[in-house]
Every structure is written in structure tokens, then in C-alpha cells.
Design a protein around this motif. Structure first.
Motif, PDB file in Angstrom:
ATOM      1  N   THR A 233     -47.306  13.520  35.831  1.00 31.94           N
ATOM      2  CA  THR A 233     -46.492  13.501  37.048  1.00 31.94           C
ATOM      3  C   THR A 233     -45.945  12.091  37.301  1.00 31.94           C
ATOM      4  O   THR A 233     -44.765  11.927  37.615  1.00 31.94           O
ATOM      5  N   VAL A 234     -46.797  11.083  37.131  1.00 29.99           N
ATOM      6  CA  VAL A 234     -46.363   9.687  37.302  1.00 29.99           C
ATOM      7  C   VAL A 234     -45.248   9.366  36.315  1.00 29.99           C
ATOM      8  O   VAL A 234     -44.236   8.754  36.674  1.00 29.99           O
ATOM      9  N   LYS A 235     -45.406   9.803  35.061  1.00 34.33           N
ATOM     10  CA  LYS A 235     -44.367   9.542  34.059  1.00 34.33           C
ATOM     11  C   LYS A 235     -43.054  10.220  34.429  1.00 34.33           C
ATOM     12  O   LYS A 235     -41.984   9.627  34.275  1.00 34.33           O
ATOM     13  N   TRP A 236     -43.117  11.459  34.916  1.00 32.77           N
ATOM     14  CA  TRP A 236     -41.898  12.156  35.311  1.00 32.77           C
ATOM     15  C   TRP A 236     -41.207  11.436  36.459  1.00 32.77           C
ATOM     16  O   TRP A 236     -39.991  11.219  36.424  1.00 32.77           O
ATOM     17  N   ILE A 237     -41.968  11.054  37.465  1.00 38.70           N
ATOM     18  CA  ILE A 237     -41.380  10.364  38.622  1.00 38.70           C
ATOM     19  C   ILE A 237     -40.759   9.044  38.185  1.00 38.70           C
ATOM     20  O   ILE A 237     -39.625   8.725  38.548  1.00 38.70           O
ATOM     21  N   ALA A 238     -41.482   8.273  37.385  1.00 35.77           N
ATOM     22  CA  ALA A 238     -40.975   6.967  36.942  1.00 35.77           C
ATOM     23  C   ALA A 238     -39.756   7.116  36.032  1.00 35.77           C
ATOM     24  O   ALA A 238     -38.792   6.344  36.147  1.00 35.77           O
ATOM     25  N   THR A 239     -39.765   8.099  35.146  1.00 37.68           N
ATOM     26  CA  THR A 239     -38.634   8.302  34.232  1.00 37.68           C
ATOM     27  C   THR A 239     -37.375   8.692  34.988  1.00 37.68           C
ATOM     28  O   THR A 239     -36.300   8.109  34.780  1.00 37.68           O
ATOM     29  N   VAL A 240     -37.500   9.658  35.877  1.00 38.87           N
ATOM     30  CA  VAL A 240     -36.329  10.104  36.655  1.00 38.87           C
ATOM     31  C   VAL A 240     -35.840   8.971  37.559  1.00 38.87           C
ATOM     32  O   VAL A 240     -34.632   8.740  37.675  1.00 38.87           O
ATOM     33  N   THR A 241     -36.774   8.239  38.169  1.00 39.31           N
ATOM     34  CA  THR A 241     -36.391   7.101  39.018  1.00 39.31           C
ATOM     35  C   THR A 241     -35.659   6.043  38.199  1.00 39.31           C
ATOM     36  O   THR A 241     -34.638   5.507  38.644  1.00 39.31           O
ATOM     37  N   ALA A 242     -36.155   5.744  37.005  1.00 42.43           N
ATOM     38  CA  ALA A 242     -35.506   4.738  36.142  1.00 42.43           C
ATOM     39  C   ALA A 242     -34.096   5.175  35.757  1.00 42.43           C
ATOM     40  O   ALA A 242     -33.167   4.362  35.748  1.00 42.43           O
ATOM     41  N   ILE A 243     -33.924   6.451  35.449  1.00 40.46           N
ATOM     42  CA  ILE A 243     -32.598   6.943  35.083  1.00 40.46           C
ATOM     43  C   ILE A 243     -31.651   6.899  36.280  1.00 40.46           C
ATOM     44  O   ILE A 243     -30.496   6.471  36.162  1.00 40.46           O
ATOM     45  N   ILE A 244     -32.135   7.299  37.444  1.00 37.21           N
ATOM     46  CA  ILE A 244     -31.301   7.253  38.658  1.00 37.21           C
ATOM     47  C   ILE A 244     -30.943   5.807  38.996  1.00 37.21           C
ATOM     48  O   ILE A 244     -29.782   5.496  39.281  1.00 37.21           O
TER      49      ILE A 244
ATOM     50  N   GLY B 179     -32.170  11.162  25.827  1.00 32.39           N
ATOM     51  CA  GLY B 179     -33.013  11.778  24.797  1.00 32.39           C
ATOM     52  C   GLY B 179     -34.472  11.798  25.196  1.00 32.39           C
ATOM     53  O   GLY B 179     -35.179  12.787  24.984  1.00 32.39           O
ATOM     54  N   SER B 180     -34.938  10.718  25.805  1.00 32.17           N
ATOM     55  CA  SER B 180     -36.320  10.655  26.274  1.00 32.17           C
ATOM     56  C   SER B 180     -36.573  11.704  27.354  1.00 32.17           C
ATOM     57  O   SER B 180     -37.599  12.393  27.337  1.00 32.17           O
ATOM     58  N   LEU B 181     -35.636  11.829  28.262  1.00 33.65           N
ATOM     59  CA  LEU B 181     -35.758  12.831  29.324  1.00 33.65           C
ATOM     60  C   LEU B 181     -35.785  14.247  28.742  1.00 33.65           C
ATOM     61  O   LEU B 181     -36.639  15.066  29.099  1.00 33.65           O
ATOM     62  N   LEU B 182     -34.874  14.532  27.821  1.00 29.76           N
ATOM     63  CA  LEU B 182     -34.785  15.881  27.243  1.00 29.76           C
ATOM     64  C   LEU B 182     -35.988  16.226  26.364  1.00 29.76           C
ATOM     65  O   LEU B 182     -36.504  17.345  26.434  1.00 29.76           O
ATOM     66  N   THR B 183     -36.438  15.267  25.554  1.00 30.25           N
ATOM     67  CA  THR B 183     -37.612  15.559  24.722  1.00 30.25           C
ATOM     68  C   THR B 183     -38.867  15.658  25.580  1.00 30.25           C
ATOM     69  O   THR B 183     -39.756  16.465  25.293  1.00 30.25           O
ATOM     70  N   GLY B 184     -38.936  14.876  26.648  1.00 32.38           N
ATOM     71  CA  GLY B 184     -40.051  15.002  27.588  1.00 32.38           C
ATOM     72  C   GLY B 184     -40.043  16.360  28.273  1.00 32.38           C
ATOM     73  O   GLY B 184     -41.092  16.981  28.481  1.00 32.38           O
ATOM     74  N   LEU B 185     -38.859  16.832  28.607  1.00 32.49           N
ATOM     75  CA  LEU B 185     -38.711  18.166  29.199  1.00 32.49           C
ATOM     76  C   LEU B 185     -39.202  19.232  28.227  1.00 32.49           C
ATOM     77  O   LEU B 185     -39.935  20.157  28.616  1.00 32.49           O
ATOM     78  N   CYS B 186     -38.826  19.101  26.957  1.00 32.39           N
ATOM     79  CA  CYS B 186     -39.294  20.054  25.939  1.00 32.39           C
ATOM     80  C   CYS B 186     -40.815  20.006  25.808  1.00 32.39           C
ATOM     81  O   CYS B 186     -41.454  21.050  25.676  1.00 32.39           O
ATOM     82  N   TYR B 187     -41.373  18.805  25.842  1.00 37.79           N
ATOM     83  CA  TYR B 187     -42.828  18.662  25.793  1.00 37.79           C
ATOM     84  C   TYR B 187     -43.478  19.431  26.941  1.00 37.79           C
ATOM     85  O   TYR B 187     -44.455  20.155  26.753  1.00 37.79           O
ATOM     86  N   SER B 188     -42.958  19.254  28.134  1.00 40.64           N
ATOM     87  CA  SER B 188     -43.548  19.914  29.299  1.00 40.64           C
ATOM     88  C   SER B 188     -43.381  21.429  29.245  1.00 40.64           C
ATOM     89  O   SER B 188     -44.271  22.162  29.661  1.00 40.64           O
ATOM     90  N   LEU B 189     -42.247  21.882  28.742  1.00 42.55           N
ATOM     91  CA  LEU B 189     -41.978  23.324  28.706  1.00 42.55           C
ATOM     92  C   LEU B 189     -42.661  24.045  27.551  1.00 42.55           C
ATOM     93  O   LEU B 189     -43.103  25.182  27.706  1.00 42.55           O
ATOM     94  N   PHE B 190     -42.737  23.404  26.394  1.00 39.14           N
ATOM     95  CA  PHE B 190     -43.164  24.112  25.181  1.00 39.14           C
ATOM     96  C   PHE B 190     -44.501  23.641  24.609  1.00 39.14           C
ATOM     97  O   PHE B 190     -44.784  23.858  23.435  1.00 39.14           O
ATOM     98  N   SER B 191     -45.311  22.956  25.433  1.00 37.55           N
ATOM     99  CA  SER B 191     -46.653  22.559  25.002  1.00 37.55           C
ATOM    100  C   SER B 191     -47.632  22.841  26.140  1.00 37.55           C
ATOM    101  O   SER B 191     -47.233  23.271  27.223  1.00 37.55           O
TER     102      SER B 191
END
Length: 177
Positions: free
Chosen positions: A91-102, A68-80
Motif C-alpha cells: 500500500t505504501v509503495k502504491w501511494i508513493a508511486t502514484v504520488t511521484a507520478i502525479i 512502465g513501473s506503474l503498469l508492471t506493478g499493476l500487473c503484479y497486484s492483479l495477477f499474483s
């Protein structure tokens, strides 16, 4: 790309915060559940703790919170106006979030699953099994590191370091960023 209305952004922010709370709160709960194992003398109790940890992680709180965090973050990046790479902190948040999920998917999750399966087969003898003990040590250490990293990401979201321009510069729409 079409932008969300201010009201839509508030709703998105609310859902994003809820999912982040689930991810961090659930992960913190997993760490707390590990401490229930101290002094355990019953096989069923040990398996029950490991099963509970697995269930909270995979089915109820952590995994849905992370996705949910990943998807809502994606919406934030796409629609704001924030985008993906407009500011280094994003960018740091995206890298850290994707790394944490992986990392959670390919290391934390399998270690946790191994603990549950081993304790289901060996019972209390799991506490002397090298694979179980290794998985437990790795999961507790790196799980704690992941919770700390997620907490840092929350503060990065609030403080917005490394932002382009001066800290007092007005953002899009003339509003203070």
C-alpha cells in the motif's frame, strides 16, 4: 482473477525491474545534467542542456520508466498473490508511486519545460531570470527528493517491512516470503 505462472511472474519481475531502473536511473541522470550548467557562458549550450534534460525525461527514459513501473506493478497486484492492500508495504509503495507520478506530471515536468522554454527565448540571460531560477531550484530540490523516495521504494520492495505475520512465516504456496 487468474494468476500468472511462476515463469510468467519471473518475466513480469524482469520487466518491472527494467522499468524501475529506467525511472530511477533517468531521474538521477537529470540531476547530473543540471551540474553541467555550472560555468556555462553560451546560450546554445544552456539551451542544449535544458533540451537534453527535457528529452531524457519526457521522451526516452524517465516517463516511459515511470509508466512502465506503474503498469508492471499493476500487473503484479492483479495477477499474483500480492494484491493491492494485502501488506502495508505494498500500500505504501502504491501511494508513493502514484504520488511521484502525479508530482512529476504537475510540478517537476512543468518546471523543467519552463526552463527549456525560457533558455530557448532568453539564452544565457535565463541565468538571471527569476522564473528560470525558481524552476531550476524547485526541480533540482524536489527531483532529488523524488530520486531518494524511489530508492527507498526499492528497499521497501526488498525488505518488505510491515508484513503481516512474523518475518519467518511461510507465504502462499509454503514458500518463504
Amino acid at each position: 482473477m487468474k494468476r500468472l505462472t511462476p515463469n510468467g511472474l519471473r518475466w513480469l519481475k524482469g520487466f518491472h525491474l527494467l522499468t524501475v531502473c529506467c525511472w530511477i536511473g533517468g531521474a538521477l541522470s537529470l540531476i547530473c545534467l543540471y551540474f553541467l550548467k555550472e560555468g556555462v557562458a553560451d546560450s546554445g549550450e544552456l539551451y542544449g542542456i535544458n533540451r537534453s534534460i527535457h528529452h531524457v525525461d519526457m521522451n526516452i527514459v524517465v516517463l516511459p520508466g515511470a509508466v512502465g513501473s506503474l503498469l508492471t506493478g499493476l500487473c503484479y497486484s492483479l495477477f499474483s498473490h500480492w494484491g493491492f492492500f494485502r501488506h502495508r508495504w505494498i500500500t505504501v509503495k502504491w501511494i508513493a508511486t502514484v504520488t511521484a507520478i502525479i508530482f512529476g506530471t504537475f510540478w517537476l515536468g512543468p518546471w523543467e519545460t519552463a526552463m527549456m522554454e525560457i533558455s530557448g527565448k532568453l539564452g544565457i540571460a535565463s541565468l538571471h531570470d527569476a522564473t528560470y531560477l525558481y524552476s531550476q531550484r524547485m526541480n533540482l530540490s524536489f527531483g532529488s527528493l523524488q530520486v531518494a523516495t524511489l530508492a527507498v521504494l526499492v528497499f521497501i520492495s526488498i525488505l518488505k517491512p510491515w508484513k503481516k505475520g512474523s518475518p519467518n512465516q511461510a507465504g502462499p504456496g509454503g514458500k518463504q516470503a
